[in-house]
Each structure stands twice: as structure tokens, then as C-alpha cells.
Scaffold this active site. Structure first.
Site, PDB file in Angstrom:
ATOM      1  CD  GLU A 208      -2.852  -1.428   2.247  1.00 47.02           C
ATOM      2  OE1 GLU A 208      -2.804  -0.605   3.174  1.00 47.02           O
ATOM      3  OE2 GLU A 208      -3.622  -2.409   2.242  1.00 47.02           O
TER       4      GLU A 208
ATOM      5  CD  GLU B   5      -7.559   0.822   3.292  1.00 50.30           C
ATOM      6  OE1 GLU B   5      -8.617   0.194   3.323  1.00 50.30           O
ATOM      7  OE2 GLU B   5      -6.465   0.334   3.610  1.00 50.30           O
TER       8      GLU B   5
END
Ligand code: NOJ
Ligand code: CA
Length: 654
Positions: free
Chosen positions: A166, A466
Site C-alpha cells: 500500500e 481508504e
């Protein structure tokens, strides 16, 4: 500029494998007993002389002191039908040579190097049969190299960092790589071609990261286990395919299907698998309206779940994800997750009741298992937890492995180590047995195993929305199609319409939020915002989300450059309709899209695009919706604002 050590002796013993179109050639080289490969495209070197082999614990290395026993060459041409995805039919067309190798005396160990050359890819793997005194081995290091001009530009994310895959992509040169990077590693070489180094069919082995050696050559760095080794193998064993995708342009790279071709067809019936669009008890937690943990603002209550089911029915969305329904979220859930229960619901959530209500309203629930990486705890409950969902008619589960490491057999292991890979595989196989589809967050990267296991409908495995609220720039989603998405679909959690939310400010325009449903393919596609936002604030834009399919007949990239913009058209699998999506970085762009790819006939076009004064920072809600009739001789003039994008539905009129 760095001087490229692309040494190749004219007298080295060489056998070549040529792609069916004749443009790409992979050369197998045996030099003083050591094996290598190199490759050209249109007679230009794309991969210089690159070493192959292994270091094995307690044994001599495998790869040197070799002689070639025999070779076996074949040509393969087969149309593969995929049950779901970006394309219905893909062509598995390649030439292959298997090189049967034996060590010279005294050791005499044997193995095979199998090389396949597609028109748009080179792939090879090692196959090691069992043999006397050589039945179980421990890999200390895989020596595979990818000797690519170090002056080439690459687009990388770091490996072995706490947030797994990520990260934001960084554009740099190969010789500037420090530490290890993940694959797919996409590269633009000075000869003008685009390459992406990746792997296919990763089973029972550590995943491959890449690192630079002293000569500035990229070398495989297999993710280690906590005992310091790379993999414990029972022979026979075949490694994952080492894959180099090859393309003439950045856009043509995005539809490279060699990875899927390198995986086996399914070994069992998967006709029950269906792609899904879903909303969720989810973003409300990210913006602080609700909580995962029980309490006054608990999200996953029976009441909320029923309200969301009603909303899903009104919105015309088939699925509903419910996070925070189970015991284990109290306090710091990242720290406390070791005891999470996957069968005990919180007192205010009645799973059986919610499941009944969902079934009566024809809504598919998406269950949720956040393991926080505590694999030991999860595996103890796996069978009962999957049964619990299955008996309650729940056919989809989103799993999660937040946390920087996994806990397996009482030890901290990397998610992408051999033990991590085997755990994910166990969940996919058990889910298949129970007729459950998975969307894995914090997953092992995709290597095309969804061809064999189509119930693995999606993954996260990259920085998703997110991280909005500061940590995503408009260029991020312009990198994904050329990098992460080469490894398969992604659950990016699209469709956040509450862009100016004070807790999670989004760095896109609103039109771009629907573009993601086209530019980022996912077999399980989430419309991630709260239903009341869709219904009360932008019902006319939500219309696109309601209509957009999750299964496509074919995909046609239209234009783009890595990290700058991407425009793609996809035809629906179940109708004659086409969809086009586009995203841009901070630069505004005007694009003329030629519709000559359409079939003949008239289409009703619904065009959702940024207004001239839209801007992801100052005016994210500036949009236009235009409706008109078009045909294949038309072109559409589309504007994308800074951080913007567009989405088009082309519905074929009868
Ligand atoms: C991280 C996942 O990516 C996210 O979607 C999920 O809500 C949280 N973990 C909690 O499980
Ligand atoms: Ca995540």
C-alpha cells in the site's frame, strides 16, 4: 548514464525460442556449465545476459556445472474462455522449449528449465524432479536475473515495508533502485519498449521481489521466512513462472493476459461464481460517523444492516458488506486482534436475522473477516467460520490482514512469504469448497490464480481510497493500470461522493469517482460511500454506478501514459453496451475519443464529465451530464479537469 553490462559472447552455446509473430526472441545460453538467458525484440536487446539458478541450503548451487541433455519444443494456440473479468476470450499463443539439464559428475542432479515466448511476453520456470538424495530441499536464494538497461525508467513501490503493497508509485531509473521492490515492476527501456517483470502461478513458494546487485542488474529476491531461508520444497516442484510482459506502448501493456494464460484451467466446477457490486457498512467508519467496535455509534447493528439492505434494494445494488459485526474490535483492534472471533457476533447484531432479511430482499451479504494478520487464530476457526457463513446463505467474504506482519506457527512472517502464500491459498480452496467468493484485502499479490480459482473475485493489494484524506495524489490511480492492475483486479473502494468531508477529503472530482468503475476492474466492485449520500445528494450520478457491469466481454485501452492518464473502453459481457472511463493526474486534458470500435447501430450515450471549471481541489463537484445519440463514425470530445475523469455509458438501441 550508466554503462550497461550487456555482455554476450558470440561463441556461447545458444538455442533460441521465437515468439509466434517473430518479433521477440528469448535465447537460452549455456556458458562454462552455467545457464543464462537473454532476449531481443525487433533485433534490439531488451534483456541482456541474465543468470539463472538457485542456492540450496547444505548443497551445491543448482545452475552451474551443467550439460544440456535434450530439448523439447512445442507451439501452442488456444482460445481460453474466462468465466468473468476484463475479457471473455483470451488467446494463449506461444512457442515453448523445455531444456532438460544435468549436472556433470559427481553430483548428476537434473532439472528442467521451461521457456515460453508469447507475442507479448517471455516466461520461464524451473522444474525440479525428485531424485536420489534430493527429495526435499531448502532454497537459500533464487539467482534469477533480469538484466535490463539500468538507465531505463521504472515505476516502483518498496517491498518489506510495514504497509505491504500500500504505497505510492515512484518514477525513477533502475540504477536508482535501493532496497527491494515489488512486482509487477513496470519499466520503460531506452529502446522504446515497455516491460513489466512479474510472476504467474505463485504456489507454495515465497513471492518474488526484485533488488539490484553490484553490477546494477535486477535480481530476484524471494521473500524470506523467519528462519532466514526462502522456501522449503518437496520435490517434484515447479517454481512460479518468471514473467516479462513486453509491449510497444504503455496502453497495450494494460491488456497483457500472459499471466492468466500461464495458470491452469479450473480443476472443479465454478459455474456458481458470480461477480458482484456491493455497498457497505464501511465508509461511515472511516469518516467517524460509526465505529467498528460496539458502542453508541456501532455500525454493524441489526437495525443498520436492515436499513442498508433496504437502501441496496432502492439503489439497485445486489450486495452488502457488513464490517464490525463480530467480537474483537474493542480498544485498539490492530493490537488486540489476536483473539478475534469469526463466529461470535456482537450482542446488537443478529447474523441469522440479517441473513434472512437479506435473502428475502434478494440481497447478497458480503461477510467480513479481519484477521489483523493473526493467521494462527484465523486458521483455528477457518472451517467453522466459513461454514457459519455458508449455512446462512452468505456467498461472499471480504478478508483482511491489516498489520505489518503475519503471525504463523507462533512466528512473525511476511504476508508474501511462502507461509503467507500457503495461508491465502488455504482460504481460497476452502472457500471454493463452500461455494464462497473472496475479496482479499492485504492479500498476496495477484499472479493469475483466479484463472484456476475463479471464486477469488478480487483483492486490494495496493493503496486504495481508504488512504484518501491526504495520502493519495491524483496521479496514483493513473499509475495503477500500468503497474498493480497488471496483476489482476483491485477493490479500490470506488464511488466516494462525499468529497469534501472534513475527516476524509478526497483528491478527485466527482466524475472521476465513477470513472474508477471502468479504469480499475474488480470482480467485486464496491460503491463505497453511504447510501444516503447517493440517494440524497447525487442520484443522477449514481445512475451510472447502478448500470455499470462487473463482467466484461472485452477491453480496449484507448490512450494513456504511465502515471499521467488512462482511458479505456469495455464492452459489457451481457449486453451490447459499451462503457468508457478515463482518469487524469493534476493536469487537465481534452481528449477526442473516436468511437470506431463500436459495432454498427445507434447508441444512446450518457456522458458524465468534469465541467470546465471543475478542479479536484477547488471545485470537485463541477460536473456535466450529457445525453445524445452516437454511432461508430462519431467522436466524443471529452474534458478532464485536474484530478478529474469521466465515465460514459453507450447503450445500444435496438
Ligand atoms: C483494511 C482494509 O483495507 C479495509 O477495507 C478494512 O475496512 C480495514 N482493514 C478493517 O478491516
Ligand atoms: Ca488495506
Amino acid at each position: 548514464m550508466f554503462k550497461w553490462a550487456n555482455l554476450f559472447g558470440k561463441n556461447d552455446a545458444t538455442k533460441e525460442i521465437t515468439s509466434p509473430d517473430g518479433r521477440t526472441i528469448c535465447y537460452f545460453v549455456l556458458k562454462n556449465g552455467q545457464i543464462f538467458y537473454r532476449a531481443t525484440r525487433d533485433n534490439k536487446v531488451i534483456i541482456g545476459l541474465s543468470k539463472l539458478g538457485f542456492k540450496i541450503c547444505g548443497e551445491n548451487p543448482l545452475g552451474s556445472n551443467l550439460k544440456l541433455i535434450r530439448t523439447w519444443s512445442t507451439r501452442h494456440d488456444e482460445a481460453i474462455e474466462l468465466p468473468w473479468g476484463e475479457d471473455h476470450i483470451i488467446q494463449n499463443l506461444y512457442r515453448e522449449t523445455a531444456f532438460y539439464l544435468s549436472e556433470n559428475k559427481p553430483s548428476n542432479r537434473i532439472f528442467t528449465l521451461r521457456i515460453r515466448v508469447f507475442n507479448d511476453a517471455i516466461a520461464f520456470r524451473y522444474e525440479i524432479p525428485p531424485q536420489p538424495k534430493f527429495q526435499r530441499i531448502t532454497v537459500a536464494d533464487e539467482l534469477t536475473e533480469f538484466n535490463i538497461n539500468p538507465n531505463a525508467i521504472c515505476y516502483k513501490i518498496p517491498a518489506f515495508e510495514p504497509d505491504r503493497y500500500e504505497y505510492n508509485y515512484e518514477k525513477t531509473t533502475i540504477y536508482n533502485i535501493s532496497g527491494s521492490v515489488h512486482t509487477p515492476l513496470t519499466i520503460k527501456i531506452p529502446a522504446g519498449y515497455y516491460l513489466s517483470i512479474h510472476e504467474a502461478a505463485l504456489y507454495d513458494y515465497g513471492s518474488m521481489t526484485l533488488t539490484l546487485n553490484d553490477q546494477k542488474i535486477l535480481k530476484s529476491n524471494i521473500t524470506p521466512l523467519s528462519d532466514g531461508t526462502k522456501a522449503h520444497l518437496n520435490l517434484p516442484f515447479q517454481t512460479p513462472w518468471r514473467l516479462i510482459m513486453v509491449a510497444d506502448s504503455a496502453t497495450s501493456l494494460t491488456t497483457n493476459r500472459a499471466m492468466l494464460c500461464l495458470n491452469d484451467p479450473p480443476h472443479q466446477d465454478f459455474s456458481w461464481v458470480e461477480t458482484l457490486k456491493f455497498i457497505g457498512i464501511w465508509w461511515a467508519m472511516y469518516v467517524g460517523e460509526w465505529t467498528w467496535a460496539p458502542g453508541e455509534r456501532h455500525g454493524a447493528t441489526t437495525t443498520h444492516a436492515k436499513e442498508y439492505i433496504d437502501a441496496a434494494v432502492r439503489l439497485g445494488i445486489r450486495g452488502l458488506l457488513i464490517e464490525g459485526w463480530n467480537e474483537g474490535w474493542e480498544g485498539d483492534w490492530l493490537e488486540n486482534g489476536i483473539n478475534n472471533s469469526f463466529t461470535d457476533a456482537t450482542p446488537d447484531f443478529d447474523l441469522e436475522e440479517v441473513a434472512r432479511y437479506a435473502k428475502n430482499h434478494d440481497i447478497e451479504l458480503v461477510g467480513h473477516h479481519e484477521t489483523v494478520g493473526f493467521v494462527d487464530n484465523y486458521e483455528k476457526q477457518l472451517e467453522t467460520a466459513y461454514n457459519y457463513y455458508a449455512v446462512n446463505n452468505i456467498h461472499y467474504i471480504k478478508t483482511g490482514y491489516a498489520g505489518s506482519m503475519m503471525m504463523i506457527n507462533g512466528r512473525r512472517e511476511y504476508h508474501h512469504s511462502q507461509l503467507g502464500v500457503n495461508h491465502y491459498q488455504k482460504t481460497v480452496e476452502l472457500a471454493a469448497k463452500k461455494h464462497i467468493c473472496l475479496d482479499i484485502h492485504e492479500p498476496i499479490k495477484g499472479t493469475g490464480i483466479e484463472r484456476t480459482w475463479p471464486n477469488l473475485l478480487s483483492r486490494e493489494g495496493a493503496r486504495g481510497q481508504e488512504y484518501e484524506g491526504g495520502a493519495i495524489s491524483p496521479s496514483h490511480a493513473c499509475f495503477l493500470p500500468y503497474t498493480r492492475l497488471l496483476s489482476g483486479g483491485m477493490d479500490y473502494t470506488n464511488g466516494i461522493f462525499d468529497i469534501t468531508n472534513s475527516v476524509k477529503r478526497i483528491s478527485t472530482t466527482i466524475s472521476r469517482q465513477i470513472a474508477y468503475f471502468i479504469t480499475i476492474y474488480s470482480g467485486m466492485a464496491m460503491a463505497a460511500d453511504r447510501p444516503y449520500i447517493y440517494e440524497e445528494r447525487f442520484p443522477e450520478i449514481f445512475e451510472f454506478i447502478r448500470n455499470v457491469p462487473t463482467n466484461f466481454e472485452k477491453t480496449l485501452p484507448i490512450a494513456g501514459e504511465i502515471g499521467e492518464y488512462y482511458i479505456v473502453a469495455r464492452k459489457d459481457r451481457n449486453s451490447e453496451d459499451w462503457y468508457i472511463g478515463g482518469v487524469t493526474d493534476e493536469t487537465s486534458r481534452r481528449i477526442l475519443i473516436n468511437l470506431d470500435f463500436l459495432d454498427s447501430g445507434v447508441y444512446s450515450a450518457e456522458i458524465y464529465s468534469d465541467s470546465e471549471n471543475a478542479h479536484y481541489r477547488d471545485n470537485p463537484f463541477g460536473y456535466n451530464i450529457q445525453k445524445k445519440h452516437v454511432g461508430r463514425s462519431d467522436a466524443l470530445d471529452i474534458y478532464m479537469a485536474p484530478g478529474g475523469g469521466f465515465a460514459i455509458r453507450l447503450a445500444r438501441l435496438k
